[in-house]
Design a protein around this motif. Structure first.
Motif, PDB file in Angstrom:
ATOM      1  N   LYS A 141      -1.838   2.263   6.408  1.00  0.00           N
ATOM      2  CA  LYS A 141      -2.297   3.604   6.751  1.00  0.00           C
ATOM      3  C   LYS A 141      -3.241   4.103   5.656  1.00  0.00           C
ATOM      4  CE  LYS A 141       0.400   3.475  10.298  1.00  0.00           C
ATOM      5  NZ  LYS A 141      -0.186   3.199  11.636  1.00  0.00           N
ATOM      6  N   LEU A 142      -4.307   4.743   6.069  1.00  0.00           N
ATOM      7  CA  LEU A 142      -5.318   5.237   5.146  1.00  0.00           C
ATOM      8  C   LEU A 142      -5.224   6.752   5.017  1.00  0.00           C
ATOM      9  CD1 LEU A 142      -8.317   3.106   6.463  1.00  0.00           C
ATOM     10  CD2 LEU A 142      -6.687   2.509   4.668  1.00  0.00           C
ATOM     11  N   SER A 143      -5.685   7.252   3.898  1.00  0.00           N
ATOM     12  CA  SER A 143      -5.706   8.700   3.667  1.00  0.00           C
ATOM     13  C   SER A 143      -7.146   9.181   3.547  1.00  0.00           C
ATOM     14  CB  SER A 143      -4.952   9.027   2.374  1.00  0.00           C
ATOM     15  OG  SER A 143      -5.158  10.386   1.987  1.00  0.00           O
ATOM     16  N   ASP A 144      -7.403  10.356   4.073  1.00  0.00           N
ATOM     17  CA  ASP A 144      -8.748  10.937   3.946  1.00  0.00           C
ATOM     18  C   ASP A 144      -9.109  11.187   2.494  1.00  0.00           C
ATOM     19  OD1 ASP A 144      -9.471  11.002   6.665  1.00  0.00           O
ATOM     20  OD2 ASP A 144      -8.344  12.865   6.982  1.00  0.00           O
ATOM     21  N   LYS A 145      -8.092  11.303   1.622  1.00  0.00           N
ATOM     22  CA  LYS A 145      -8.334  11.590   0.216  1.00  0.00           C
ATOM     23  C   LYS A 145      -8.794  10.358  -0.564  1.00  0.00           C
ATOM     24  CE  LYS A 145      -4.726  15.159   0.282  1.00  0.00           C
ATOM     25  NZ  LYS A 145      -3.424  15.578  -0.293  1.00  0.00           N
ATOM     26  N   TRP A 146      -8.742   9.205   0.045  1.00  0.00           N
ATOM     27  CA  TRP A 146      -9.016   7.975  -0.691  1.00  0.00           C
ATOM     28  C   TRP A 146     -10.494   7.616  -0.767  1.00  0.00           C
ATOM     29  CZ3 TRP A 146      -4.670   4.246   1.421  1.00  0.00           C
ATOM     30  CH2 TRP A 146      -3.418   4.728   0.979  1.00  0.00           C
ATOM     31  N   GLY A 147     -11.320   8.310  -0.005  1.00  0.00           N
ATOM     32  CA  GLY A 147     -12.759   8.041  -0.080  1.00  0.00           C
ATOM     33  C   GLY A 147     -13.189   6.765   0.632  1.00  0.00           C
ATOM     34  N   ILE A 148     -12.386   6.295   1.566  1.00  0.00           N
ATOM     35  CA  ILE A 148     -12.767   5.106   2.348  1.00  0.00           C
ATOM     36  C   ILE A 148     -13.588   5.555   3.540  1.00  0.00           C
ATOM     37  CG2 ILE A 148     -11.875   3.235   3.797  1.00  0.00           C
ATOM     38  CD1 ILE A 148      -9.501   3.033   1.927  1.00  0.00           C
ATOM     39  N   THR A 169       6.236   8.936   3.427  1.00  0.00           N
ATOM     40  CA  THR A 169       7.151   9.552   2.456  1.00  0.00           C
ATOM     41  C   THR A 169       6.416  10.236   1.305  1.00  0.00           C
ATOM     42  OG1 THR A 169       7.344   7.454   1.254  1.00  0.00           O
ATOM     43  CG2 THR A 169       8.958   7.883   2.986  1.00  0.00           C
ATOM     44  N   THR A 170       5.201   9.775   1.015  1.00  0.00           N
ATOM     45  CA  THR A 170       4.411  10.377  -0.068  1.00  0.00           C
ATOM     46  C   THR A 170       2.999  10.650   0.452  1.00  0.00           C
ATOM     47  OG1 THR A 170       3.882   8.142  -0.872  1.00  0.00           O
ATOM     48  CG2 THR A 170       5.711   9.293  -1.936  1.00  0.00           C
ATOM     49  N   PRO A 171       2.847  11.696   1.275  1.00  0.00           N
ATOM     50  CA  PRO A 171       1.558  11.955   1.915  1.00  0.00           C
ATOM     51  C   PRO A 171       0.421  12.248   0.944  1.00  0.00           C
ATOM     52  CG  PRO A 171       3.085  13.777   2.262  1.00  0.00           C
ATOM     53  CD  PRO A 171       3.875  12.663   1.682  1.00  0.00           C
ATOM     54  N   ASN A 172       0.734  12.634  -0.275  1.00  0.00           N
ATOM     55  CA  ASN A 172      -0.311  12.934  -1.250  1.00  0.00           C
ATOM     56  C   ASN A 172      -0.562  11.781  -2.212  1.00  0.00           C
ATOM     57  OD1 ASN A 172      -0.783  15.612  -0.308  1.00  0.00           O
ATOM     58  ND2 ASN A 172       1.088  16.285  -1.351  1.00  0.00           N
ATOM     59  N   ALA A 173      -0.084  10.591  -1.860  1.00  0.00           N
ATOM     60  CA  ALA A 173      -0.239   9.439  -2.744  1.00  0.00           C
ATOM     61  C   ALA A 173      -1.712   9.152  -3.008  1.00  0.00           C
ATOM     62  CB  ALA A 173       0.421   8.210  -2.126  1.00  0.00           C
ATOM     63  N   ALA A 174      -1.992   8.782  -4.255  1.00  0.00           N
ATOM     64  CA  ALA A 174      -3.346   8.369  -4.620  1.00  0.00           C
ATOM     65  C   ALA A 174      -3.580   6.941  -4.146  1.00  0.00           C
ATOM     66  CB  ALA A 174      -3.526   8.455  -6.128  1.00  0.00           C
ATOM     67  N   ILE A 175      -4.828   6.575  -4.016  1.00  0.00           N
ATOM     68  CA  ILE A 175      -5.158   5.240  -3.544  1.00  0.00           C
ATOM     69  C   ILE A 175      -4.704   4.171  -4.532  1.00  0.00           C
ATOM     70  CG2 ILE A 175      -7.471   5.166  -4.579  1.00  0.00           C
ATOM     71  CD1 ILE A 175      -8.443   3.760  -2.034  1.00  0.00           C
ATOM     72  N   THR A 176      -4.509   4.542  -5.776  1.00  0.00           N
ATOM     73  CA  THR A 176      -4.082   3.584  -6.801  1.00  0.00           C
ATOM     74  C   THR A 176      -2.557   3.508  -6.941  1.00  0.00           C
ATOM     75  OG1 THR A 176      -4.366   5.323  -8.449  1.00  0.00           O
ATOM     76  CG2 THR A 176      -6.192   3.767  -8.147  1.00  0.00           C
ATOM     77  N   ASP A 177      -1.836   4.275  -6.127  1.00  0.00           N
ATOM     78  CA  ASP A 177      -0.382   4.187  -6.153  1.00  0.00           C
ATOM     79  C   ASP A 177       0.076   2.933  -5.416  1.00  0.00           C
ATOM     80  OD1 ASP A 177      -0.157   6.517  -7.577  1.00  0.00           O
ATOM     81  OD2 ASP A 177       0.180   7.788  -5.810  1.00  0.00           O
ATOM     82  N   SER A 227       0.847  -1.189   0.000  1.00  0.00           N
ATOM     83  CA  SER A 227       0.000   0.000   0.000  1.00  0.00           C
ATOM     84  C   SER A 227       0.882   1.238   0.000  1.00  0.00           C
ATOM     85  CB  SER A 227      -0.905  -0.011   1.242  1.00  0.00           C
ATOM     86  OG  SER A 227      -0.139  -0.010   2.433  1.00  0.00           O
ATOM     87  N   PRO A 228       0.375   2.381  -0.474  1.00  0.00           N
ATOM     88  CA  PRO A 228       1.197   3.595  -0.555  1.00  0.00           C
ATOM     89  C   PRO A 228       1.804   3.970   0.799  1.00  0.00           C
ATOM     90  CG  PRO A 228      -0.848   3.895  -1.765  1.00  0.00           C
ATOM     91  CD  PRO A 228      -0.975   2.594  -1.030  1.00  0.00           C
ATOM     92  N   ASP A 229       3.051   4.398   0.762  1.00  0.00           N
ATOM     93  CA  ASP A 229       3.748   4.834   1.969  1.00  0.00           C
ATOM     94  C   ASP A 229       3.423   6.311   2.194  1.00  0.00           C
ATOM     95  OD1 ASP A 229       5.406   5.486   4.020  1.00  0.00           O
ATOM     96  OD2 ASP A 229       7.265   4.857   3.037  1.00  0.00           O
ATOM     97  N   LEU A 230       2.444   6.559   3.047  1.00  0.00           N
ATOM     98  CA  LEU A 230       1.976   7.929   3.255  1.00  0.00           C
ATOM     99  C   LEU A 230       2.959   8.771   4.052  1.00  0.00           C
ATOM    100  CD1 LEU A 230      -1.800   7.211   3.940  1.00  0.00           C
ATOM    101  CD2 LEU A 230      -0.767   8.116   1.853  1.00  0.00           C
TER     102      LEU A 230
END
Length: 765
Positions: free
Chosen positions: A178-185, A136-144, A131-134
Motif C-alpha cells: 500500500k502506498l501513501s500520498d505522503k511518500w512522493g511516489i 496500523t500506522t497511517p502516518n508512517a514515513a516511506i523510510t519506516d 513495507s510500512p503497515d499503513l
C-alpha cells in the motif's frame, strides 16, 4: 502468493492449475475410513521415525548455502543440498486474539520447527511484507519498516535455525503493498504497486532502506543480523510481479508516462534518435507516440502474446507488418532489460552495501505467454543466482470465496496428475548452471489426490534436478484439522498441506529425495537461445504448460497453447530440460528419444515409469521403490525388490531404506502408504459445471464441508519384499511411536505382510 498474506489460511488469492483429466469418485466416510486424530507430538526419543538427524545440528553451521558450477545447491561444506520445504506463517499466530472456529489455540514456534524437522523439512519460506503497515500506522514515513513483520521473521529464523532448517525470505509483494500520498511516489496512493518497483526510483530507494533495516540490524533472538546468519539461505527480491505479465497494462497515469519515457530513452540509446527508431519501425506508429517529450507508447501486452499464422519477417522492407514486428521486439527487449537492470542493481546493493552472502532469487512469477515470453522472464533473473516459479495444482473450483475457502455450494473438478503428466508442476525449463525452485505449490483443496503430489515431486524433482519444492502453507504448529479457513466463517481451508494425504506422506518422500536415492537423469534437451530470439518471441523448442490464477487470469482453467513446438512436452518426464541464453541456437541438442510409447513414459535413468493411460507411476531404484496409482485399473506392481497389490481406488506406497543399504539387504525399511481423506461429514454430488467460455465439464458440487477430524480411507494393501534378513514389522502412529507388530509371511525369497488398515507407516527390521 495469496492476498492478505498474514492470514495464510484466510484470504488467499486462488492459484490453481487447470487439469483436464476425468473426475474421480470421492471417498465416502463410514466403515471404509478411520478417524485421523493424532496426539500432540511429544518428540520422544523412542520414536522409530524421526528425520531430524538429516539436518545439521544448527542450520548454517558449515557456512552459507551455495550453488555449484552444475547449478545444484550445496551446503557451506560442499555437501549436496535438496530442499524439502514449506511456507509457514506460524509466527503470526503465536499471540493475539483467539479465533472462535480455530480449536487448536496459539501454536508454539519452537515446537513447530521441531515438528517439521522430524518429518523431513530442511527449508521454510517466509513470505512477509516489510513495507510500512499503513492500516496500523497511517502516518508512517516511506523510510519506516513494518516492525511486527520483521519480528516475526527474526523469531522464525531463530527457531528454524535451532532445528537445522534453513530459511528463504520473501520480504516484498507488490500486490500487498500500500502506498501513501505522503511518500512522493508519482501517481499517489490509489494506484497498485504492481510493476512499479522495477522502475520507480523513489520506491526503489525506499525498498533499499527497508532491506537495510531488515538485514543489517541485529536479530535479538540470535545475536546476529540476518545478513550475517548463514541459516538464512535465500533472499527473494520480490514475489509474483513482472513487466511481462498482464498487470503491466494496469500501470497508468504518471507512472505510465514515466515508463514510456524510459522506453523512449532505451530507443534513443539503441537507434541514436527516436526518428531513427520510427524509421526502423517503418510506419508502425501509435497515436500516443510523442517524440518531443521523449515518450513512445507501450503496446498492450496482448501485442506481445498473439501469434499470427506466420510471423512477419523482421527486415522485410516491403511489408509494414515487418515494422510492427520490430516494434514488438523492441518493447519485449525494453521490458525484459528493465527488470534485468533492476535485479542487477539490487544484487549489487545487497552484496556491496549490505554485505549479503545469501543466494539471491530475483523473481518467481510467470508471464502473459508461457510460449513467447517465459524465456525472456527467466533471462531477466540471471543477475541473481537462483531461479524460481510458483505453480499450484488442482482443477476447476467455482464458488463465492473460491480464492481462499471451500464452502457449501462450491463446484469443483477432482483431477489427478497421474492421468495428465504434462501438468506436473515441476515440468520446468531450467537455465543451465542455475538452481531451480518452486517456491509456492500444493495440490489445492478441494482436490483429493494430494498423496500423488509428494510421491511425484520427490521422484521427478530428483530426475530433473529441481532443487526444491515449497508446500503452501501452514499457520498451525503441527497437523491442520478440518477447520474454518479464516477462523470465523463456516468453511474449510483451501491453502493447506498439513493433512494426512500430504504432510502424512512427507517422511518417505523427503528421505528418498534429500538423500539422492532417485537418480538425476542426463539432459534430454539443451536449447541454446540467442537474446534476439527472445525479443522476437520466437517459438522455443519446448515450452512449459501455462499455470492458472483465477484472480488474475480470465476464465476457469489455464488456456492451452495451440503453438506446436519441436519437442513434445513429454520430454520433461524423461530427464532434465535445460536452456542457455545468449548462445548460438545451432548448439541446441536433443540427446534422448522424446517420442516414447504413447501413454507410457520411462525416464532415461530407467528408474521411473509413468503410465498415464492406466493411471500409475512407479519408482524402481535400489534404495526406494514404490507406486502411486489408481489401483482399480492397475492393482499389482512388482518392482525390483518390492511388490505392491492394492484394492484401494487410489493411493501412493513407498518403501525406502532407513539405513542407506539397498532394499534387498537393508536391515531397516520404512513402508509408507497414503490414501485419501475428507472432513468428517463431507459430502458432494456429481454435477455439470458451466465454464466461462461456454463449455461444460463433469465435476462435483459440495453439499457439506464437514468438520474435524479427517476421515482417511482405510488401507487395503499387500506388500512383499525380497529380503530374507527382515525379522519384524512394527506399525507406527503418526508421531513414529510403535503401536503394534504385524505377522510377517515368510517365503524363500523374502517376507510379506498386509498393511494395517488404519495407519500410514510400518518399519521393517
Amino acid at each position: 502468493m495469496r492476498d492478505g498474506h498474514r492470514a495464510w489460511l484466510a484470504a488467499g488469492i486462488a492459484l490453481l492449475l487447470g487439469l483436464c483429466a476425468p473426475s474421480q469418485a470421492q471417498p465416502t466416510p463410514g466403515t471404509s475410513t478411520w478417524a485421523f486424530s493424532p496426539p500432540r507430538d511429544s518428540f520422544s526419543a523412542d520414536s522409530l521415525l524421526d528425520l531430524r538427524y538429516l539436518n545439521e545440528k544448527l542450520a548454517g553451521e558449515s557456512g552459507f548455502v551455495r550453488s555449484n558450477p552444475q547449478g545444484d545447491l550445496v551446503l557451506g561444506d560442499g555437501k549436496p543440498l535438496r530442499l524439502w520445504a514449506v511456507n509457514t506463517g506460524v509466527a503470526d499466530y503465536t499471540s493475539g486474539p483467539a479465533r472462535p472456529q480455530w480449536p487448536l489455540g496459539p501454536p508454539d514456534l519452537a515446537r513447530h520447527a521441531r515438528f517439521l524437522a522430524k518429518r523431513g523439512v530442511n527449508m521454510v519460506r517466509l513470505h512477509k511484507q516489510i513495507s510500512p503497515d499503513l492500516q496500523t500506522t497511517p502516518n508512517a514515513a516511506i523510510t519506516d519498516i513494518n516492525l511486527s513483520e520483521r519480528d516475526a521473521i527474526w523469531r522464525t529464523v531463530a527457531a528454524m535455525r535451532k532445528e537445522g532448517i534453513y530459511t528463504t525470505l520473501s520480504p516484498y509483494w507488490a500486490a500487498a503493498t500500500k502506498l501513501s500520498d505522503k511518500w512522493g511516489i508519482a501517481g499517489g496512493a490509489k494506484q497498485s504497486a504492481q510493476g512499479l518497483l522495477f522502475f520507480d526510483e523513489t520506491l526503489q530507494q525506499a525498498y533499499k532502506v527497508w532491506l537495510k533495516k531488515l538485514l543489517t540490524e541485529k536479530n535479538p533472538y540470535t545475536g546476529l543480523s540476518l545478513a550475517q546468519d548463514a541459516s538464512l539461505a535465500i533472499i527473494e527480491l520480490q514475489n509474483e510481479d513482472s513487466l511481462l505479465f498482464w498487470t503491466v497494462d494496469q500501470i497508468q497515469g504518471l507512472q505510465r508516462v514515466a515508463l514510456e519515457r524510459r522506453y523512449g530513452s532505451f530507443l534513443q540509446k539503441k537507434y541514436g534518435t527516436l526518428s531513427q527508431a520510427q524509421s526502423a519501425w517503418r510506419g508502425a506508429g501509435e497515436s500516443g507516440d510523442f517524440p518531443p517529450d521523449g515518450r513512445m507508447v507501450l503496446l498492450p501486452v496482448w501485442e506481445l502474446v498473439k501469434s499470427p499464422k506466420s510471423w512477419p519477417v523482421i527486415g522485410d522492407p516491403q511489408d509494414l507488418l515487418g515494422g510492427h514486428a520490430v516494434r514488438r521486439a523492441d518493447q519485449t527487449e525494453f521490458l525484459a532489460r528493465t527488470m534485468h537492470a533492476f535485479n542487477a542493481s539490487m544484487v549489487d546493493y545487497l552484496r556491496k552495501e549490505l554485505g549479503v552472502k545469501q543466494l539471491i532469487n530475483p523473481g518467481n512469477w510467470k508471464t502473459a505467454s508461457s510460449t513467447h515470453l517465459n524465456d525472456a522472464e527467466r533471462w531477466s533473473y540471471t543477475p541473481g543466482e537462483v531461479d524460481a516459479a510458483n505453480v499450484y495444482t488442482g482443477g476447476v473450483h467455482k464458488g463465492v470465496n473460491e480464492g481462499w475457502a471451500v464452502m457449501p455450494g462450491d463446484q469443483f473438478t477432482n483431477d489427478s496428475v497421474l492421468r495428465n503428466p504434462r501438468l506436473l508442476p515441476i515440468n520446468f525449463k531450467q537455465t543451465q548452471g542455475r538452481p531451480m525452485l518452486l517456491t509456492e505449490g500444493n495440490w489445492v483443496m478441494p482436490n483429493n489426490f494430494g498423496a500423488e503430489g509428494t510421491f511425484l515431486i520427490a521422484a521427478y524433482s530428483s530426475l530433473s534436478g529441481v532443487d526444491g519444492y515449497y508446500w503452501f502453507a501452514t499457520g498451525d504448529e503441527g497437523w491442520t484439522p478440518p477447520q474454518s479457513a479464516n477462523g470465523y466463517q463456516a468453511s474449510q481451508g483451501k491453502w493447506i498441506f498439513a493433512t494426512p494425504d500430504i504432510l502424512g506422506s512427507f517422511p518417505a518422500a523427503a528421505l528418498a529425495y534429500r538423500l539422492g536415492y532417485i537418480s538425476k537423469g542426463a539432459p534430454v534437451v539443451t536449447e541454446h537461445r540467442s537474446l534476439t530470439d527472445l525479443w522476437q518471441r520466437k517459438t522455443p523448442l519446448i515450452t512449459e504448460s501455462p499455470s492458472f490464477d483465477p484472480n488474475r487470469d480470465s476464465g476457469d482453467i489455464a488456456k492451452t497453447s495451440s503453438v506446436q513446438t519441436g519437442v513434445s512436452p513429454d520430454a520433461f518426464l524423461l530427464g532434465p530440460v535445460q536452456q542457455a541464453f545468449g548462445k548460438d541456437p545451432a548448439q541446441t541438442r536433443v540427446t534422448a528419444q522424446t517420442a516414447p510409447t504413447p501413454g507410457r513414459l520411462q525416464s532415461n535413468t530407467g528408474e521411473l515409469v509413468w503410465d498415464a493411460m492406466r493411471g500409475f507411476c512407479t519408482v524402481n531404484a535400489p534404495r526406494v521403490q514404490g507406486v502411486a496409482a489408481h489401483f482399480t485399473g492397475a492393482p499389482s506392481h512388482q518392482l525390483q525388490d518390492v511388490g505392491f497389490t492394492s484394492e484401494n481406488a487410489f493411493g501412493a506406497a513407498l518403501a525406502v531404506s532407513l539405513d542407506g543399504a539397498p532394499l534387498k539387504t537393508s536391515r531397516r525399511i520404512l513402508v509408507q502408504f497414503a490414501t485419501q481423506s475428507r472432513p468428517n461429514g463431507w459430502s458432494d454430488i456429481s454435477t455439470s459445471i458451466a465454464l466461462d467460455d461456454g463449455s461444460r465439464v463433469d465435476g462435483f458440487l459440495v453439499k457439506s464441508i464437514g468438520q474435524s477430524p479427517w476421515m482417511v480411507q482405510r488401507a487395503k494393501l499387500d506388500v512383499t519384499i525380497n529380503n530374507t534378513g527382515l525379522q519384524t514389522a512394527t506399525v507406527l502412529d503418526m508421531n513414529g511411536m510403535a503401536v503394534q507388530t504385524l505377522d510377517l509371511k515368510r517365503s524363500a525369497g523374502g517376507v510379506g505382510f498386509r498393511f494395517p488398515a488404519a495407519a500410514m507407516y510400518v518399519v521393517l527390521q
